[in-house]
Design an enzyme around this catalytic site. Structure first.
Site, short mmCIF file in Angstrom:
data_model
loop_
_atom_site.label_atom_id
_atom_site.label_comp_id
_atom_site.label_asym_id
_atom_site.label_seq_id
_atom_site.Cartn_x
_atom_site.Cartn_y
_atom_site.Cartn_z
N GLY A 90 16.91 45.55 9.93
CA GLY A 90 16.87 46.96 9.59
C GLY A 90 16.91 47.86 10.81
N ARG A 93 15.21 51.36 15.32
CA ARG A 93 15.15 52.53 16.20
C ARG A 93 16.32 53.47 15.95
NH1 ARG A 93 16.63 49.93 22.12
NH2 ARG A 93 18.24 48.49 21.42
N LYS A 113 19.69 57.15 17.87
CA LYS A 113 19.19 55.85 18.30
C LYS A 113 18.13 56.06 19.37
CE LYS A 113 20.59 51.37 20.21
NZ LYS A 113 21.73 50.52 20.61
N ASP A 125 8.73 49.69 19.61
CA ASP A 125 8.30 51.09 19.69
C ASP A 125 9.37 52.05 19.16
OD1 ASP A 125 10.20 51.10 21.73
OD2 ASP A 125 8.71 51.08 23.34
N GLY A 126 10.52 51.53 18.78
CA GLY A 126 11.56 52.39 18.23
C GLY A 126 12.29 53.22 19.27
N ARG A 176 24.71 58.95 17.77
CA ARG A 176 25.88 58.13 17.46
C ARG A 176 26.59 58.69 16.22
NH1 ARG A 176 24.03 51.89 17.91
NH2 ARG A 176 23.04 52.30 15.90
N ASP A 252 24.56 41.40 11.95
CA ASP A 252 24.03 42.75 11.77
C ASP A 252 24.68 43.74 12.73
OD1 ASP A 252 22.26 40.97 13.48
OD2 ASP A 252 21.54 42.93 14.12
N ASN A 253 25.49 43.26 13.67
CA ASN A 253 26.22 44.14 14.58
C ASN A 253 27.70 44.23 14.24
OD1 ASN A 253 23.88 44.60 16.04
ND2 ASN A 253 24.30 42.99 17.54
N ASP A 262 27.19 48.96 18.07
CA ASP A 262 25.97 48.49 18.73
C ASP A 262 26.26 47.95 20.13
OD1 ASP A 262 24.59 49.29 16.58
OD2 ASP A 262 23.96 47.32 15.89
#
Length: 487
Positions: A90, A93, A113, A125-126, A176, A252-253, A262
Protein backbone atom coordinates in the site's frame (compact mmCIF):
# COMPACT_ATOMS: atom_id res chain seq x y z
CA UNK A 1 -7.82 28.83 -2.94
CA UNK A 2 -4.46 27.98 -4.49
CA UNK A 3 -3.88 27.60 -8.21
CA UNK A 4 -3.37 23.84 -7.88
CA UNK A 5 -6.76 23.47 -6.17
CA UNK A 6 -8.62 25.45 -8.83
CA UNK A 7 -9.96 22.90 -11.27
CA UNK A 8 -8.92 19.98 -9.03
CA UNK A 9 -11.45 17.15 -9.34
CA UNK A 10 -12.13 14.39 -6.89
CA UNK A 11 -10.07 11.40 -8.10
CA UNK A 12 -12.08 8.83 -10.01
CA UNK A 13 -10.48 6.22 -7.75
CA UNK A 14 -12.42 7.71 -4.82
CA UNK A 15 -15.66 6.44 -6.41
CA UNK A 16 -14.57 2.90 -5.56
CA UNK A 17 -15.59 1.41 -2.19
CA UNK A 18 -13.51 2.24 0.93
CA UNK A 19 -11.76 -1.16 0.79
CA UNK A 20 -9.60 0.31 -1.98
CA UNK A 21 -8.07 3.15 0.05
CA UNK A 22 -7.87 5.01 3.33
CA UNK A 23 -8.53 8.71 3.86
CA UNK A 24 -5.37 10.24 5.33
CA UNK A 25 -4.41 13.78 6.28
CA UNK A 26 -0.93 14.90 5.20
CA UNK A 27 1.60 15.81 7.86
CA UNK A 28 3.30 19.19 7.66
CA UNK A 29 7.04 19.60 7.12
CA UNK A 30 9.14 22.09 9.03
CA UNK A 31 10.07 25.16 6.99
CA UNK A 32 8.92 23.85 3.60
CA UNK A 33 10.27 25.69 0.57
CA UNK A 34 10.48 25.22 -3.17
CA UNK A 35 13.53 23.32 -4.37
CA UNK A 36 12.40 22.82 -7.97
CA UNK A 37 9.41 23.23 -10.26
CA UNK A 38 8.99 21.59 -13.66
CA UNK A 39 7.67 24.20 -16.11
CA UNK A 40 6.85 21.47 -18.64
CA UNK A 41 4.74 19.50 -16.18
CA UNK A 42 3.11 22.70 -14.93
CA UNK A 43 2.05 23.64 -18.44
CA UNK A 44 0.77 20.08 -19.00
CA UNK A 45 -1.62 20.71 -16.10
CA UNK A 46 -2.63 24.16 -17.32
CA UNK A 47 -0.59 25.96 -14.64
CA UNK A 48 1.56 29.04 -15.13
CA UNK A 49 5.11 28.23 -13.93
CA UNK A 50 5.84 31.91 -13.30
CA UNK A 51 2.78 32.85 -11.24
CA UNK A 52 0.88 29.83 -9.91
CA UNK A 53 3.44 28.52 -7.44
CA UNK A 54 2.86 30.89 -4.54
CA UNK A 55 2.69 30.24 -0.80
CA UNK A 56 -0.85 28.85 -1.04
CA UNK A 57 0.24 26.28 -3.64
CA UNK A 58 3.31 25.49 -1.55
CA UNK A 59 1.10 24.73 1.44
CA UNK A 60 -0.86 22.13 -0.54
CA UNK A 61 2.08 20.55 -2.36
CA UNK A 62 4.23 20.43 0.79
CA UNK A 63 1.46 18.61 2.67
CA UNK A 64 0.91 21.48 5.10
CA UNK A 65 -2.83 21.28 4.41
CA UNK A 66 -5.07 19.11 2.23
CA UNK A 67 -6.83 20.56 -0.80
CA UNK A 68 -10.14 22.24 -0.05
CA UNK A 69 -13.05 19.77 0.01
CA UNK A 70 -10.90 16.84 -1.18
CA UNK A 71 -9.61 14.44 1.49
CA UNK A 72 -6.35 12.78 0.34
CA UNK A 73 -6.30 9.02 -0.20
CA UNK A 74 -3.69 6.31 0.38
CA UNK A 75 -4.39 3.31 -1.84
CA UNK A 76 -4.16 -0.35 -0.88
CA UNK A 77 -2.12 -2.90 -2.81
CA UNK A 78 0.08 -5.95 -2.38
CA UNK A 79 2.82 -7.44 -4.49
CA UNK A 80 5.80 -9.64 -5.17
CA UNK A 81 9.08 -8.05 -4.07
CA UNK A 82 12.31 -9.57 -5.40
CA UNK A 83 10.27 -12.55 -6.56
CA UNK A 84 8.70 -13.25 -3.15
CA UNK A 85 5.08 -12.64 -2.18
CA UNK A 86 5.18 -9.73 0.28
CA UNK A 87 1.50 -9.52 1.18
CA UNK A 88 -0.16 -6.19 1.85
CA UNK A 89 1.91 -3.13 1.02
CA UNK A 90 0.00 0.00 0.00
CA UNK A 91 0.82 3.70 -0.21
CA UNK A 92 3.10 3.97 2.80
CA UNK A 93 4.19 7.50 1.93
CA UNK A 94 2.02 8.56 -1.01
CA UNK A 95 -1.25 10.51 -0.94
CA UNK A 96 -3.61 11.01 -3.87
CA UNK A 97 -4.90 14.59 -3.77
CA UNK A 98 -7.16 14.68 -6.82
CA UNK A 99 -7.14 15.03 -10.60
CA UNK A 100 -6.60 17.88 -13.03
CA UNK A 101 -7.50 18.09 -16.70
CA UNK A 102 -4.30 18.10 -18.75
CA UNK A 103 -3.51 19.99 -21.91
CA UNK A 104 -3.06 16.57 -23.56
CA UNK A 105 -6.76 15.78 -23.19
CA UNK A 106 -6.24 13.37 -20.28
CA UNK A 107 -7.04 13.68 -16.61
CA UNK A 108 -3.98 13.40 -14.40
CA UNK A 109 -3.79 12.25 -10.81
CA UNK A 110 -1.89 14.54 -8.44
CA UNK A 111 0.00 12.64 -5.76
CA UNK A 112 2.34 13.64 -2.95
CA UNK A 113 5.21 11.34 -2.07
CA UNK A 114 6.70 11.86 1.37
CA UNK A 115 3.81 13.70 3.04
CA UNK A 116 3.71 11.54 6.17
CA UNK A 117 2.62 8.17 7.45
CA UNK A 118 -0.46 6.24 6.38
CA UNK A 119 -2.11 3.04 7.60
CA UNK A 120 0.13 1.26 5.05
CA UNK A 121 3.46 2.66 6.31
CA UNK A 122 4.41 -0.59 8.08
CA UNK A 123 6.59 0.93 10.84
CA UNK A 124 7.87 3.61 8.45
CA UNK A 125 7.62 7.36 8.95
CA UNK A 126 5.97 8.08 5.61
CA UNK A 127 8.73 10.47 4.62
CA UNK A 128 11.06 10.61 1.63
CA UNK A 129 14.57 11.99 1.99
CA UNK A 130 15.85 14.87 -0.11
CA UNK A 131 18.44 12.81 -2.03
CA UNK A 132 15.96 10.23 -3.34
CA UNK A 133 13.37 12.93 -3.99
CA UNK A 134 15.83 14.83 -6.18
CA UNK A 135 16.56 11.66 -8.14
CA UNK A 136 12.85 10.97 -8.66
CA UNK A 137 12.09 14.56 -9.67
CA UNK A 138 14.93 14.66 -12.17
CA UNK A 139 14.44 11.22 -13.68
CA UNK A 140 10.69 11.60 -14.08
CA UNK A 141 11.24 14.69 -16.19
CA UNK A 142 14.31 13.24 -17.94
CA UNK A 143 12.32 10.19 -19.08
CA UNK A 144 9.57 12.47 -20.37
CA UNK A 145 12.23 14.37 -22.33
CA UNK A 146 13.39 11.07 -23.84
CA UNK A 147 9.83 10.29 -24.92
CA UNK A 148 9.56 7.25 -22.65
CA UNK A 149 6.19 6.72 -20.90
CA UNK A 150 6.54 7.83 -17.29
CA UNK A 151 4.94 9.41 -14.30
CA UNK A 152 5.86 13.10 -14.13
CA UNK A 153 7.16 15.33 -11.36
CA UNK A 154 5.56 18.74 -10.89
CA UNK A 155 7.41 20.05 -7.85
CA UNK A 156 10.06 19.25 -5.29
CA UNK A 157 9.62 20.72 -1.82
CA UNK A 158 12.55 20.67 0.61
CA UNK A 159 12.40 21.21 4.36
CA UNK A 160 14.31 21.24 7.62
CA UNK A 161 12.47 18.17 8.94
CA UNK A 162 14.97 15.50 9.96
CA UNK A 163 14.43 11.80 9.38
CA UNK A 164 16.75 8.91 10.15
CA UNK A 165 17.89 6.43 7.53
CA UNK A 166 21.52 5.29 7.70
CA UNK A 167 22.08 8.78 9.12
CA UNK A 168 19.99 11.88 9.78
CA UNK A 169 18.76 13.46 6.55
CA UNK A 170 16.26 16.14 5.64
CA UNK A 171 12.84 15.19 4.31
CA UNK A 172 11.24 16.34 1.06
CA UNK A 173 8.01 15.91 -0.88
CA UNK A 174 7.69 15.25 -4.60
CA UNK A 175 4.41 16.02 -6.35
CA UNK A 176 3.97 13.19 -8.83
CA UNK A 177 1.60 13.28 -11.80
CA UNK A 178 0.20 10.45 -13.95
CA UNK A 179 -3.07 9.51 -15.63
CA UNK A 180 -3.20 6.68 -13.10
CA UNK A 181 -1.02 5.18 -10.39
CA UNK A 182 -2.83 1.81 -10.51
CA UNK A 183 -0.30 -1.01 -10.24
CA UNK A 184 -0.18 -4.73 -10.93
CA UNK A 185 -0.08 -5.21 -7.17
CA UNK A 186 -3.55 -3.76 -6.72
CA UNK A 187 -5.03 -6.67 -8.66
CA UNK A 188 -2.88 -9.13 -6.74
CA UNK A 189 -4.14 -7.58 -3.51
CA UNK A 190 -7.79 -8.39 -4.15
CA UNK A 191 -7.15 -11.76 -5.78
CA UNK A 192 -5.01 -13.00 -2.89
CA UNK A 193 -7.52 -11.47 -0.47
CA UNK A 194 -10.23 -13.62 -2.07
CA UNK A 195 -12.25 -10.57 -3.11
CA UNK A 196 -13.35 -11.31 -6.68
CA UNK A 197 -16.01 -8.61 -6.37
CA UNK A 198 -13.37 -5.97 -5.65
CA UNK A 199 -11.12 -7.40 -8.36
CA UNK A 200 -13.90 -6.96 -10.90
CA UNK A 201 -14.67 -3.44 -9.65
CA UNK A 202 -11.01 -2.47 -10.05
CA UNK A 203 -10.80 -3.89 -13.56
CA UNK A 204 -14.05 -2.15 -14.54
CA UNK A 205 -12.69 1.15 -13.17
CA UNK A 206 -9.42 0.86 -15.08
CA UNK A 207 -11.11 -0.10 -18.34
CA UNK A 208 -13.73 2.67 -18.12
CA UNK A 209 -11.19 5.34 -17.22
CA UNK A 210 -8.23 4.34 -19.39
CA UNK A 211 -9.19 1.61 -21.90
CA UNK A 212 -12.75 2.53 -22.93
CA UNK A 213 -12.31 0.94 -26.36
CA UNK A 214 -12.07 -2.45 -24.65
CA UNK A 215 -15.65 -2.15 -23.38
CA UNK A 216 -16.91 -2.94 -26.88
CA UNK A 217 -14.79 -6.08 -27.26
CA UNK A 218 -16.32 -9.55 -27.14
CA UNK A 219 -14.24 -10.25 -24.02
CA UNK A 220 -13.45 -6.81 -22.49
CA UNK A 221 -11.16 -8.10 -19.72
CA UNK A 222 -9.08 -10.19 -22.12
CA UNK A 223 -8.83 -7.33 -24.63
CA UNK A 224 -7.69 -5.03 -21.83
CA UNK A 225 -5.07 -7.50 -20.55
CA UNK A 226 -3.66 -7.79 -24.07
CA UNK A 227 -3.21 -4.02 -24.16
CA UNK A 228 -1.43 -4.07 -20.79
CA UNK A 229 0.95 -6.71 -22.16
CA UNK A 230 1.67 -4.66 -25.28
CA UNK A 231 2.27 -1.44 -23.32
CA UNK A 232 4.60 -3.25 -20.91
CA UNK A 233 6.57 -4.83 -23.76
CA UNK A 234 6.99 -1.48 -25.50
CA UNK A 235 8.07 0.15 -22.25
CA UNK A 236 10.85 -2.33 -21.49
CA UNK A 237 12.00 -2.02 -25.12
CA UNK A 238 12.35 1.73 -24.49
CA UNK A 239 14.42 1.07 -21.38
CA UNK A 240 16.75 -1.37 -23.13
CA UNK A 241 17.25 0.98 -26.07
CA UNK A 242 18.27 3.94 -23.94
CA UNK A 243 20.24 1.97 -21.32
CA UNK A 244 17.89 2.57 -18.38
CA UNK A 245 17.90 0.23 -15.38
CA UNK A 246 14.81 0.40 -13.18
CA UNK A 247 16.37 -1.35 -10.20
CA UNK A 248 13.23 -2.51 -8.36
CA UNK A 249 10.87 -4.18 -10.82
CA UNK A 250 8.54 -5.56 -8.17
CA UNK A 251 4.93 -6.11 -9.18
CA UNK A 252 3.84 -3.21 -6.98
CA UNK A 253 6.10 -0.94 -9.06
CA UNK A 254 4.56 -1.98 -12.40
CA UNK A 255 2.08 0.47 -13.93
CA UNK A 256 -1.11 -0.87 -15.46
CA UNK A 257 -0.73 1.84 -18.12
CA UNK A 258 2.82 0.89 -19.09
CA UNK A 259 4.44 3.90 -17.40
CA UNK A 260 7.85 4.02 -15.75
CA UNK A 261 6.82 4.19 -12.11
CA UNK A 262 8.49 4.57 -8.70
CA UNK A 263 12.01 5.87 -9.21
CA UNK A 264 14.06 4.23 -6.50
CA UNK A 265 17.57 2.86 -7.13
CA UNK A 266 17.50 3.40 -10.90
CA UNK A 267 20.47 4.12 -13.14
CA UNK A 268 21.49 4.80 -16.72
CA UNK A 269 24.37 2.73 -18.06
CA UNK A 270 27.75 4.42 -18.33
CA UNK A 271 30.01 1.74 -19.75
CA UNK A 272 27.81 -0.83 -21.49
CA UNK A 273 27.43 -3.88 -19.28
CA UNK A 274 24.46 -6.21 -19.81
CA UNK A 275 25.03 -7.63 -16.31
CA UNK A 276 24.92 -4.22 -14.64
CA UNK A 277 23.01 -4.15 -11.33
CA UNK A 278 22.04 -0.61 -10.40
CA UNK A 279 20.48 -1.47 -7.03
CA UNK A 280 22.99 -2.13 -4.25
CA UNK A 281 20.22 -3.99 -2.38
CA UNK A 282 19.75 -6.46 -5.27
CA UNK A 283 22.27 -8.98 -4.00
CA UNK A 284 21.19 -11.76 -6.39
CA UNK A 285 21.13 -9.57 -9.52
CA UNK A 286 17.46 -10.28 -10.12
CA UNK A 287 16.99 -6.87 -11.74
CA UNK A 288 20.20 -6.72 -13.76
CA UNK A 289 19.90 -4.73 -16.99
CA UNK A 290 19.73 -7.70 -19.37
CA UNK A 291 17.06 -9.40 -17.23
CA UNK A 292 14.55 -6.57 -17.37
CA UNK A 293 12.50 -8.00 -20.27
CA UNK A 294 12.31 -11.38 -18.51
CA UNK A 295 11.26 -9.75 -15.23
CA UNK A 296 8.55 -7.67 -16.89
CA UNK A 297 7.21 -10.90 -18.44
CA UNK A 298 7.38 -12.62 -15.03
CA UNK A 299 5.40 -9.76 -13.52
CA UNK A 300 2.81 -10.06 -16.27
CA UNK A 301 2.48 -13.73 -15.39
CA UNK A 302 1.74 -12.72 -11.79
CA UNK A 303 -0.87 -10.26 -13.06
CA UNK A 304 -2.39 -13.02 -15.20
CA UNK A 305 -2.63 -15.25 -12.14
CA UNK A 306 -4.45 -12.46 -10.31
CA UNK A 307 -6.91 -12.02 -13.19
CA UNK A 308 -7.93 -15.67 -13.50
CA UNK A 309 -11.37 -15.00 -11.88
CA UNK A 310 -12.10 -12.59 -14.75
CA UNK A 311 -10.46 -14.21 -17.79
CA UNK A 312 -10.41 -17.84 -18.91
CA UNK A 313 -7.08 -19.55 -18.40
CA UNK A 314 -6.56 -20.38 -22.07
CA UNK A 315 -7.16 -16.74 -23.03
CA UNK A 316 -4.67 -15.58 -20.39
CA UNK A 317 -2.04 -17.96 -21.77
CA UNK A 318 -2.74 -16.85 -25.33
CA UNK A 319 -2.33 -13.23 -24.31
CA UNK A 320 0.97 -13.92 -22.55
CA UNK A 321 2.29 -15.50 -25.74
CA UNK A 322 2.06 -12.09 -27.44
CA UNK A 323 4.66 -10.54 -25.14
CA UNK A 324 7.79 -11.88 -26.84
CA UNK A 325 6.85 -11.00 -30.44
CA UNK A 326 5.66 -7.55 -29.32
CA UNK A 327 8.92 -7.01 -27.45
CA UNK A 328 11.03 -8.15 -30.41
CA UNK A 329 9.10 -5.91 -32.83
CA UNK A 330 9.44 -2.94 -30.48
CA UNK A 331 13.17 -3.56 -30.00
CA UNK A 332 13.71 -3.94 -33.74
CA UNK A 333 11.93 -0.64 -34.35
CA UNK A 334 13.97 1.20 -31.74
CA UNK A 335 17.31 -0.28 -32.72
CA UNK A 336 16.61 0.30 -36.40
CA UNK A 337 16.15 3.98 -35.59
CA UNK A 338 19.25 4.06 -33.39
CA UNK A 339 21.30 2.59 -36.25
CA UNK A 340 19.73 5.03 -38.71
CA UNK A 341 18.31 2.37 -41.04
CA UNK A 342 15.22 2.90 -43.17
CA UNK A 343 14.39 -0.81 -43.27
CA UNK A 344 15.13 -3.62 -40.81
CA UNK A 345 16.50 -6.89 -42.14
CA UNK A 346 17.09 -10.15 -40.29
CA UNK A 347 20.87 -9.79 -40.72
CA UNK A 348 20.70 -6.47 -38.88
CA UNK A 349 20.23 -8.36 -35.62
CA UNK A 350 23.75 -9.78 -36.14
CA UNK A 351 25.17 -6.35 -36.90
CA UNK A 352 23.53 -4.95 -33.76
CA UNK A 353 24.52 -7.87 -31.53
CA UNK A 354 28.13 -7.69 -32.67
CA UNK A 355 28.22 -3.98 -31.79
CA UNK A 356 26.72 -4.59 -28.35
CA UNK A 357 29.13 -7.48 -27.72
CA UNK A 358 32.03 -5.25 -28.68
CA UNK A 359 30.75 -2.44 -26.43
CA UNK A 360 30.40 -4.86 -23.53
CA UNK A 361 33.86 -6.38 -24.03
CA UNK A 362 35.46 -2.94 -24.25
CA UNK A 363 33.30 -1.20 -21.64
CA UNK A 364 32.43 1.47 -24.20
CA UNK A 365 30.17 4.21 -22.91
CA UNK A 366 26.58 3.44 -23.93
CA UNK A 367 25.27 6.96 -24.47
CA UNK A 368 28.38 8.35 -26.13
CA UNK A 369 28.83 5.37 -28.46
CA UNK A 370 25.35 5.73 -29.87
CA UNK A 371 25.60 9.50 -30.07
CA UNK A 372 28.94 9.49 -31.90
CA UNK A 373 27.71 6.75 -34.21
CA UNK A 374 25.29 9.33 -35.62
CA UNK A 375 28.22 10.96 -37.44
CA UNK A 376 29.64 7.81 -39.07
CA UNK A 377 29.17 8.02 -42.84
CA UNK A 378 28.35 5.49 -45.52
CA UNK A 379 32.00 5.73 -46.58
CA UNK A 380 33.13 4.67 -43.10
CA UNK A 381 34.32 8.11 -41.95
CA UNK A 382 34.23 8.64 -38.18
CA UNK A 383 34.42 12.44 -37.68
CA UNK A 384 33.37 12.37 -34.00
CA UNK A 385 35.91 9.62 -33.13
CA UNK A 386 33.51 6.95 -31.94
CA UNK A 387 36.45 4.52 -32.18
CA UNK A 388 38.20 6.33 -29.32
CA UNK A 389 35.60 4.93 -26.92
CA UNK A 390 36.98 1.42 -27.57
CA UNK A 391 40.28 0.12 -26.23
CA UNK A 392 40.50 -2.28 -29.17
CA UNK A 393 40.06 0.29 -31.93
CA UNK A 394 40.87 -2.16 -34.68
CA UNK A 395 37.89 -4.33 -33.72
CA UNK A 396 35.61 -1.33 -33.83
CA UNK A 397 37.07 -0.29 -37.20
CA UNK A 398 36.22 -3.72 -38.58
CA UNK A 399 32.64 -3.44 -37.35
CA UNK A 400 32.41 0.14 -38.65
CA UNK A 401 33.27 -0.97 -42.17
CA UNK A 402 30.47 -3.55 -42.04
CA UNK A 403 28.14 -0.81 -40.82
CA UNK A 404 29.24 1.48 -43.67
CA UNK A 405 28.43 -1.20 -46.23
CA UNK A 406 24.98 -1.59 -44.64
CA UNK A 407 24.44 2.17 -44.81
CA UNK A 408 25.33 2.14 -48.49
CA UNK A 409 22.75 -0.57 -49.09
CA UNK A 410 20.18 1.44 -47.16
CA UNK A 411 20.74 4.37 -49.50
CA UNK A 412 19.87 7.25 -47.19
CA UNK A 413 21.92 10.48 -47.49
CA UNK A 414 24.39 10.86 -44.62
CA UNK A 415 23.08 14.25 -43.47
CA UNK A 416 19.47 13.10 -43.44
CA UNK A 417 20.28 9.90 -41.58
CA UNK A 418 22.52 11.67 -39.05
CA UNK A 419 19.85 14.25 -38.24
CA UNK A 420 17.27 11.50 -37.67
CA UNK A 421 19.65 9.50 -35.47
CA UNK A 422 20.32 12.56 -33.31
CA UNK A 423 16.62 12.66 -32.49
CA UNK A 424 16.81 9.07 -31.23
CA UNK A 425 20.23 8.79 -29.58
CA UNK A 426 20.38 11.32 -26.74
CA UNK A 427 23.33 13.54 -26.02
CA UNK A 428 22.38 13.75 -22.33
CA UNK A 429 21.00 11.26 -19.82
CA UNK A 430 20.69 11.45 -16.05
CA UNK A 431 23.94 9.77 -15.15
CA UNK A 432 24.38 8.88 -11.48
CA UNK A 433 27.24 11.32 -10.97
CA UNK A 434 25.20 14.20 -12.37
CA UNK A 435 22.38 13.44 -9.96
CA UNK A 436 24.91 13.14 -7.15
CA UNK A 437 26.35 16.59 -7.87
CA UNK A 438 22.85 18.06 -7.75
CA UNK A 439 22.19 16.24 -4.47
CA UNK A 440 25.39 17.48 -2.86
CA UNK A 441 24.63 21.08 -3.86
CA UNK A 442 21.04 20.81 -2.60
CA UNK A 443 22.14 19.36 0.73
CA UNK A 444 24.26 22.50 1.08
CA UNK A 445 21.21 24.65 0.33
CA UNK A 446 21.82 25.34 -3.37
CA UNK A 447 19.07 24.10 -5.70
CA UNK A 448 20.35 25.71 -8.89
CA UNK A 449 21.98 22.52 -10.14
CA UNK A 450 18.67 20.61 -9.91
CA UNK A 451 16.98 23.20 -12.08
CA UNK A 452 19.87 23.48 -14.55
CA UNK A 453 20.03 19.71 -14.97
CA UNK A 454 16.24 19.46 -15.39
CA UNK A 455 16.33 22.15 -18.09
CA UNK A 456 19.02 20.26 -19.99
CA UNK A 457 17.31 16.88 -19.71
CA UNK A 458 13.98 18.29 -20.91
CA UNK A 459 15.55 18.30 -24.41
CA UNK A 460 18.21 15.57 -24.33
CA UNK A 461 18.64 15.32 -28.10
CA UNK A 462 19.74 18.90 -28.85
CA UNK A 463 23.43 19.48 -28.24
CA UNK A 464 24.06 22.82 -26.52
CA UNK A 465 27.47 24.24 -25.57
CA UNK A 466 26.23 25.53 -22.20
CA UNK A 467 25.64 21.91 -21.13
CA UNK A 468 28.94 20.50 -22.38
CA UNK A 469 29.80 19.37 -18.83
CA UNK A 470 26.82 16.98 -18.93
CA UNK A 471 27.82 15.32 -22.21
CA UNK A 472 31.22 13.81 -21.41
CA UNK A 473 32.47 10.58 -19.94
CA UNK A 474 31.79 10.12 -16.20
CA UNK A 475 34.66 10.92 -13.83
CA UNK A 476 36.52 8.10 -12.12
CA UNK A 477 34.76 8.72 -8.80
CA UNK A 478 31.41 7.97 -10.47
CA UNK A 479 32.27 4.26 -10.42
CA UNK A 480 32.22 4.30 -6.61
CA UNK A 481 28.60 5.49 -6.41
CA UNK A 482 25.92 3.05 -5.35
CA UNK A 483 22.19 3.42 -4.84
CA UNK A 484 19.88 1.21 -2.83
CA UNK A 485 16.30 0.91 -1.60
CA UNK A 486 17.09 3.15 1.40
CA UNK A 487 15.21 6.39 0.91
Amino acid sequence: MSAIETGLHSPRYAALPPIFYRVVAPQALNEPHWAAISPDCARLLGLDPAHDFDDDTLAVLAGSRPPARLPPLATAYSGHQFGVWAGQLGDGRALLLGERDGQDGQRHEIQLKGAGSTPFSRMGDGRAVLRSSIREFLCSEAMAGLGIPTSRALTLVASSTLVRRESLETAAVVCRVAPSFVRFGMFEHFCHGNRPDALRQLADHVIAAHFPECQQAEQPYAAWFEQVIAASARLVADWQAVGFCHGVLNTDNMSILGLTLDYGPFGFLDGFDPEHICNHSDHQGRYAFRRQPHIVYWNLQRLAAALWPLIREERLLQALETFQPTLEAALASRMQAKLGLQHWQDDDWTLLTDLLDLMAAQGADHTLTWRRLCAVTAHGDDPEHCRDLFLDRASFDTWRQRYAVRLQQDGQPDAQRSAAMRQINPCYVLRNHLAELAIQAAQAGNYQEINRLRACLSDPFTERPEYADYAGLPPDWAHTLSVSCSS
